[in-house]
Enzyme design. Structure first.
Site, PDB file in Angstrom:
ATOM      1  N   HIS A  46      -9.632   0.908   4.760  1.00  0.00           N
ATOM      2  CA  HIS A  46      -8.319   1.113   5.387  1.00  0.00           C
ATOM      3  C   HIS A  46      -8.475   2.053   6.588  1.00  0.00           C
ATOM      4  CE1 HIS A  46      -4.252   2.495   6.126  1.00  0.00           C
ATOM      5  NE2 HIS A  46      -3.897   1.312   5.649  1.00  0.00           N
ATOM      6  N   SER A  81       3.217  -1.995  10.402  1.00  0.00           N
ATOM      7  CA  SER A  81       4.671  -2.009  10.610  1.00  0.00           C
ATOM      8  C   SER A  81       5.298  -3.367  10.339  1.00  0.00           C
ATOM      9  CB  SER A  81       5.022  -1.498  12.013  1.00  0.00           C
ATOM     10  OG  SER A  81       4.582  -0.160  12.181  1.00  0.00           O
ATOM     11  N   GLY A  84       2.155   2.413  10.682  1.00  0.00           N
ATOM     12  CA  GLY A  84       3.056   3.548  10.499  1.00  0.00           C
ATOM     13  C   GLY A  84       3.743   4.003  11.771  1.00  0.00           C
ATOM     14  N   GLY A  97       2.757  -0.970   4.343  1.00  0.00           N
ATOM     15  CA  GLY A  97       2.804   0.434   3.951  1.00  0.00           C
ATOM     16  C   GLY A  97       4.250   0.876   3.763  1.00  0.00           C
ATOM     17  N   GLU A 153      -6.895   4.506   7.612  1.00  0.00           N
ATOM     18  CA  GLU A 153      -6.785   5.951   7.348  1.00  0.00           C
ATOM     19  C   GLU A 153      -8.064   6.484   6.708  1.00  0.00           C
ATOM     20  OE1 GLU A 153      -3.049   5.421   5.401  1.00  0.00           O
ATOM     21  OE2 GLU A 153      -2.233   4.871   7.361  1.00  0.00           O
ATOM     22  N   GLU A 192      -5.458  -5.031  10.642  1.00  0.00           N
ATOM     23  CA  GLU A 192      -4.444  -3.995  10.833  1.00  0.00           C
ATOM     24  C   GLU A 192      -4.759  -3.200  12.098  1.00  0.00           C
ATOM     25  OE1 GLU A 192      -2.495  -2.808   6.947  1.00  0.00           O
ATOM     26  OE2 GLU A 192      -4.450  -1.887   6.842  1.00  0.00           O
ATOM     27  N   ASN A 194       0.858  -1.185   0.000  1.00  0.00           N
ATOM     28  CA  ASN A 194       0.000   0.000   0.000  1.00  0.00           C
ATOM     29  C   ASN A 194       0.894   1.235   0.000  1.00  0.00           C
ATOM     30  OD1 ASN A 194      -1.825   2.024   0.482  1.00  0.00           O
ATOM     31  ND2 ASN A 194      -2.434   1.315   2.528  1.00  0.00           N
ATOM     32  N   TRP A 195       1.010   1.848  -1.166  1.00  0.00           N
ATOM     33  CA  TRP A 195       1.948   2.975  -1.296  1.00  0.00           C
ATOM     34  C   TRP A 195       1.386   4.261  -0.692  1.00  0.00           C
ATOM     35  CZ3 TRP A 195       3.788   2.208  -7.125  1.00  0.00           C
ATOM     36  CH2 TRP A 195       4.406   0.952  -7.227  1.00  0.00           C
ATOM     37  N   LYS A 196       0.114   4.264  -0.349  1.00  0.00           N
ATOM     38  CA  LYS A 196      -0.552   5.444   0.236  1.00  0.00           C
ATOM     39  C   LYS A 196      -0.313   6.670  -0.661  1.00  0.00           C
ATOM     40  CE  LYS A 196      -0.287   3.228   4.668  1.00  0.00           C
ATOM     41  NZ  LYS A 196      -0.242   3.310   6.110  1.00  0.00           N
TER      42      LYS A 196
HETATM   43  P1  PGA Z   1       2.627   0.349   7.662  1.00  0.00           P
HETATM   44  O1  PGA Z   1       1.202   0.499   6.966  1.00  0.00           O
HETATM   45  O2  PGA Z   1       3.254  -0.916   7.126  1.00  0.00           O
HETATM   46  O3  PGA Z   1       3.382   1.582   7.245  1.00  0.00           O
HETATM   47  O4  PGA Z   1       2.412   0.280   9.121  1.00  0.00           O
HETATM   48  C1  PGA Z   1       0.363  -0.632   6.811  1.00  0.00           C
HETATM   49  C2  PGA Z   1      -0.937  -0.221   6.171  1.00  0.00           C
HETATM   50  O5  PGA Z   1      -1.422   0.889   6.439  1.00  0.00           O
HETATM   51  O6  PGA Z   1      -1.512  -0.969   5.373  1.00  0.00           O
END
Ligand code: PGA
Length: 259
Positions: A100, A218, A178, A239, A102, A172, A9-11
């Protein structure tokens, strides 16, 4: 045996050039470590250039799939700023993320909205990763399983058993995304086990045995193998560590070794 699935997931990261370069790196890593299913989720404007890269044949004929980070629930019309599942398919996507953390916690999407997106994406022929997970407060008050159960039940509402075969659940924990804090393999396993029980209650044991449940939060090159060694952890949604082809490749390698 469930095929492990690794998602990147490149966000809201990369630019047009670096997205294409990263996609090339992921394609190379996937060719080196066959076995897991690999999907990348670039930002909307880079779906087409990344699709151009991913279309290139790789050794063994394996592919890296293209996915969108979000999708709207209607096919077309007056929905300024939104992107429909049909548009995503037209751009080469075969996957979409919904729910997700976010989107839920920064943008404010609720379970009903997530369910509408999931059903419309599935109806349009996409495969979907449904993201769920508890906040730190919810974990500390002992609500983890309750939250996961609710988000699973509401997310999968009115989904048919046939449609479920195109759905992956990503567990998640919000506090792990993150932050550099990862759930321990045992804590993650416990949550996954519980989520699978909820799916069994909704769709039966066979379907629950087949559905893939990824861990996200993470996950990185150093901790992937331990997490992926747990019996109910069928992959990862990554991410930060998906933005470097080498790190993401190491996670694909860990998933391939598990298999
Ligand atoms: P992260 O993000 O690996 O940076 O914790 C995971 C995600 O949001 O899918």
């Amino acid at each position: 045996m469930r095929t492990p699935i690794i998602g990147g997931n490149w966000k809201m990261n990369t630019d047009r050039a670096s997205a294409a370069t990263l996609a090339e790196g992921v394609l190379g890593a996937a060719a080196l470590h066959p076995g897991p299913e690999v999907v990348v989720f670039p930002p909307f404007p880079y779906l087409l250039p990344v699709h151009e890269v991913l279309r290139r044949p790789i050794i063994g004929g394996r592919t890296v799939h293209l996915g969108a980070q979000d999708v709207y629930h209607a096919e077309k019309g007056a929905f300024t700023g939104e992107v429909s599942p049909l548009m995503l398919r037209d751009c080469g996507c075969t996957w979409a993320l919904v729910g997700h953390s976010e989107r839920r916690h920064v943008i404010g999407e609720g379970d009903d909205n997530v369910n509408m997106k999931l059903r419309s994406a599935i109806a349009a022929g996409l495969s979907v990763i449904l993201c769920i997970g508890e906040t730190l407060h919810q974990r500390e008050t002992g609500d983890t399983n309750h939250i996961n159960e609710r988000q699973t039940r509401l997310g999968l509402r009115e989904v048919s058993p046939e449609q479920l075969t195109r759905i992956v659940i990503a567990y998640e924990p919000v506090w792990a995304i993150g932050t550099g804090k990862t759930a321990t393999p045992n804590d993650a396993q416990e949550a996954h086990f519980h989520i699978r029980r909820v799916v069994a209650d909704m769709f039966g044991q066979d379907a629950a045995g087949r559905i893939r449940i990824q861990y996200g939060g993470s996950m990185n090159a150093a901790n992937a193998a331990a997490l992926l060694s747990m019996p109910d952890i069928d992959g990862g949604l990554i991410g930060g560590a998906s933005l470097k082809a080498e790190d993401f490749g190491a996670i694909i390698a860990a998933a391939a070794a598990r298999r």
